[in-house]
Enzyme design. Structure first.
Site, PDB file in Angstrom:
ATOM      1  N   TYR A  87      60.079  18.955  10.485  1.00 17.80           N
ATOM      2  CA  TYR A  87      58.901  19.359  11.222  1.00 17.80           C
ATOM      3  C   TYR A  87      58.314  18.225  12.081  1.00 17.80           C
ATOM      4  O   TYR A  87      58.126  17.113  11.600  1.00 17.80           O
ATOM      5  CB  TYR A  87      57.783  19.884  10.283  1.00 17.80           C
ATOM      6  CG  TYR A  87      56.526  19.923  11.070  1.00 17.80           C
ATOM      7  CD1 TYR A  87      56.373  20.912  12.031  1.00 17.80           C
ATOM      8  CD2 TYR A  87      55.602  18.897  11.015  1.00 17.80           C
ATOM      9  CE1 TYR A  87      55.303  20.897  12.892  1.00 17.80           C
ATOM     10  CE2 TYR A  87      54.523  18.876  11.874  1.00 17.80           C
ATOM     11  CZ  TYR A  87      54.384  19.885  12.804  1.00 17.80           C
ATOM     12  OH  TYR A  87      53.344  19.841  13.678  1.00 17.80           O
ATOM     13  N   HIS A 106      53.311  19.366   6.662  1.00 15.95           N
ATOM     14  CA  HIS A 106      53.531  20.760   7.096  1.00 15.95           C
ATOM     15  C   HIS A 106      53.861  21.697   5.936  1.00 15.95           C
ATOM     16  O   HIS A 106      54.811  22.489   5.997  1.00 15.95           O
ATOM     17  CB  HIS A 106      54.609  20.826   8.182  1.00 15.95           C
ATOM     18  CG  HIS A 106      54.216  21.718   9.327  1.00 15.95           C
ATOM     19  ND1 HIS A 106      54.865  22.889   9.609  1.00 15.95           N
ATOM     20  CD2 HIS A 106      53.231  21.615  10.235  1.00 15.95           C
ATOM     21  CE1 HIS A 106      54.299  23.461  10.653  1.00 15.95           C
ATOM     22  NE2 HIS A 106      53.303  22.711  11.059  1.00 15.95           N
ATOM     23  N   ARG A 123      40.557  21.222   8.884  1.00 18.13           N
ATOM     24  CA  ARG A 123      41.391  21.262  10.097  1.00 18.13           C
ATOM     25  C   ARG A 123      41.320  22.576  10.854  1.00 18.13           C
ATOM     26  O   ARG A 123      42.214  22.863  11.646  1.00 18.13           O
ATOM     27  CB  ARG A 123      42.853  21.054   9.684  1.00 18.13           C
ATOM     28  CG  ARG A 123      43.185  19.714   9.153  1.00 18.13           C
ATOM     29  CD  ARG A 123      43.684  18.776  10.208  1.00 18.13           C
ATOM     30  NE  ARG A 123      44.928  19.218  10.827  1.00 18.13           N
ATOM     31  CZ  ARG A 123      45.151  19.203  12.131  1.00 18.13           C
ATOM     32  NH1 ARG A 123      44.237  18.803  12.965  1.00 18.13           N
ATOM     33  NH2 ARG A 123      46.322  19.593  12.612  1.00 18.13           N
ATOM     34  N   HIS A 157      42.111  21.399  14.540  1.00 14.57           N
ATOM     35  CA  HIS A 157      43.478  21.573  15.023  1.00 14.57           C
ATOM     36  C   HIS A 157      43.507  21.518  16.546  1.00 14.57           C
ATOM     37  O   HIS A 157      42.664  22.135  17.200  1.00 14.57           O
ATOM     38  CB  HIS A 157      43.983  22.945  14.551  1.00 14.57           C
ATOM     39  CG  HIS A 157      45.433  23.172  14.753  1.00 14.57           C
ATOM     40  ND1 HIS A 157      45.943  24.387  15.112  1.00 14.57           N
ATOM     41  CD2 HIS A 157      46.495  22.345  14.622  1.00 14.57           C
ATOM     42  CE1 HIS A 157      47.262  24.305  15.189  1.00 14.57           C
ATOM     43  NE2 HIS A 157      47.621  23.078  14.897  1.00 14.57           N
ATOM     44  N   GLU A 205      42.609  16.291  16.966  1.00 14.50           N
ATOM     45  CA  GLU A 205      44.007  16.289  17.415  1.00 14.50           C
ATOM     46  C   GLU A 205      44.020  16.656  18.889  1.00 14.50           C
ATOM     47  O   GLU A 205      43.383  17.623  19.296  1.00 14.50           O
ATOM     48  CB  GLU A 205      44.788  17.326  16.602  1.00 14.50           C
ATOM     49  CG  GLU A 205      46.248  17.442  16.961  1.00 14.50           C
ATOM     50  CD  GLU A 205      46.965  18.465  16.079  1.00 14.50           C
ATOM     51  OE1 GLU A 205      46.295  19.410  15.594  1.00 14.50           O
ATOM     52  OE2 GLU A 205      48.170  18.326  15.875  1.00 14.50           O
TER      53      GLU A 205
END
Ligand code: CS2
Ligand code: MG
Length: 408
Positions: free
Chosen positions: A160, A217, A288, A317, A344
């Site tokens: 990932y 992940h 997140r 996120h 992010e």
């Protein structure tokens, strides 16, 4: 004041952005993002078939009542598609309200708590040397925080967050071609043996100041994640993300009992009911959720406030799962939130994307600065939008070496 119409657009440069535009009888319009990787036509249909007819005639200033109408009014509550559709509406209504007030949206939330919001980029390498180059690339550009994902020797396919092929990718974007997903092979043992040492080398190379983040992940079992977290403690990660599948809130207790590594989770959550226990029991350090996926500003602010009561900071996120509209909404929350942590941020800023979503928001020296334009501060060019249409795509799936389906 009344909502007169609303339109839904699907498409974008290399991406199926789902964009909602709400029009009013005063000429002011609002924009919201309903993008969801791999299921874009469904949120578009939810909006067109159910939401839009129910919006017409409503006063757009009553965003709270409209949120409650959709949330409580849908007898079968929650779920990613519904919450995303409500989120798109909600962000568009805040956009309208802030434009009416002739203020940037953050002013309606309580103004600025900081000038710029810390962001992190995605570094990726097919092997450790390649990853080091990728990290150096971001550090040179002034980023203070970088997520690091590395190819694992012996892993049968790229794991990932790792681009296939050396040196070609500084900005990992999931392969999205076709409706039948690509399959990746995952080997927990190889990962657990290799990654802690790689993280230690990264820390040694880049020194104590760089904020290093790593995303598992959802691939580890709780006991494995606890072992991994314990082992990487000396690296002093800024966070360890999604160490276990996010649907099991209890899984994090075991990690907490064995390690002080900061834990971030929540990009797949869509409501406060997915994370209230995690937050109240202080099992995480960063929440997140994405503002669009978690019911818009109205609901994400409730999650943020609950988190603040329990020393949990935000880390919304920001993968290319969201359009610049969601990123702008998050930008406004980020400058305000007293418990802001990090954002992010993948530079979406291609000329094509900027032409579709023009804005004055800017990234400078690893910080995101929101513009002072009224509202969200992002436009939507419908002539540009007409150039794009839906391209079928899917996120990959992961299997273990023996074929068992695993968590992507
Ligand atoms: C990821 C995401 O950004 C992240 O932390 O976990 O890129 C995720 O894989 C995608 O959003 C899936 O749509
Ligand atoms: Mg992630």
């Amino acid at each position: 004041m009344k909502i007169t119409d609303a339109k839904v657009f699907v498409g974008g440069p290399g991406k199926n952005y789902v964009t909602l535009k709400i029009m009013t009888d005063q000429g002011i319009y609002g924009l919201g993002d309903a993008t969801i990787n791999g299921r874009e036509t469904l949120t578009a249909a939810y909006l067109r078939d159910y939401i839009v007819p129910n919006l017409i005639g409503k006063d757009p200033r009553n965003s709270e009542d409209i949120w409650q109408f959709f949330y409580r009014g849908a007898y079968f509550r929650r779920g990613p598609l519904a919450m995303l559709a409500f989120g798109a509406v909600d962000v568009a209504l805040w956009d309208i309200k802030a434009k009416l007030a002739n203020m940037p949206l953050y002013q309606l939330l309580g103004g600025k708590s900081r000038e710029g919001a810390l962001v992190y980029a995605h570094a990726t390498g097919s092997d450790l040397e390649d990853l080091m180059d990728s990290i150096a690339f971001y550090v040179e550009q002034g980023y203070k925080a970088v997520r690091v994902q590395c190819g694992i020797p012996g892993m049968p396919s790229a794991s990932y967050g790792v681009a296939e092929g050396k040196g070609k990718n500084r900005n990992y974007i999931t392969d999205f071609s076709g409706i039948i997903p690509k399959e990746e092979i995952w080997d927990t043992d190889l990962y657990m043996r290799y990654m802690p040492g790689a993280l230690a080398e990264i820390r040694a190379r880049f020194g104590p100041d760089l904020k290093i983040l790593h995303d598992v992940h959802h691939r580890l079992l709780p006991r494995e994640a606890a072992e991994f977290a314990k082992e990487v403690e000396p690296v002093r990660l800024y966070w360890l993300e999604d160490p276990t599948p996010a649907d099991d809130q209890d899984a994090l207790r075991l990690i907490r009992q064995h390690s002080t590594v900061p834990i971030a989770i929540g990009e797949v959550f869509n409501s406060i009911w997915d994370c209230n226990k995690l937050i109240e029991n202080e099992l995480i350090d960063f929440i997140r959720v994405a503002v669009s996926h978690a019911g818009g500003i109205t609901h994400a602010r409730r999650i943020t406030d609950l988190a603040g009561l329990h020393n949990v900071r935000t880390g919304f996120h920001g993968a290319p799962s969201h359009s610049p509209l969601c990123m702008a909404a998050q930008g406004h929350l980020n400058v305000w939130a007293p418990n802001f942590g990090i954002q992010e941020y993948l530079v979406l800023g291609t000329p094509e994307c900027d032409a579709l979503f023009p804005s004055e928001h800017r990234l400078e020296n690893g910080l995101f600065h929101v513009s002072d334009a009224p509202g969200l501060g992002v436009g939507f060019n419908e002539e540009e939008a007409a150039r794009y249409s839906y391209e079928p795509g899917s996120l990959p799936v992961a299997r273990l070496q023996d074929g068992t389906l695993w968590n992507y």
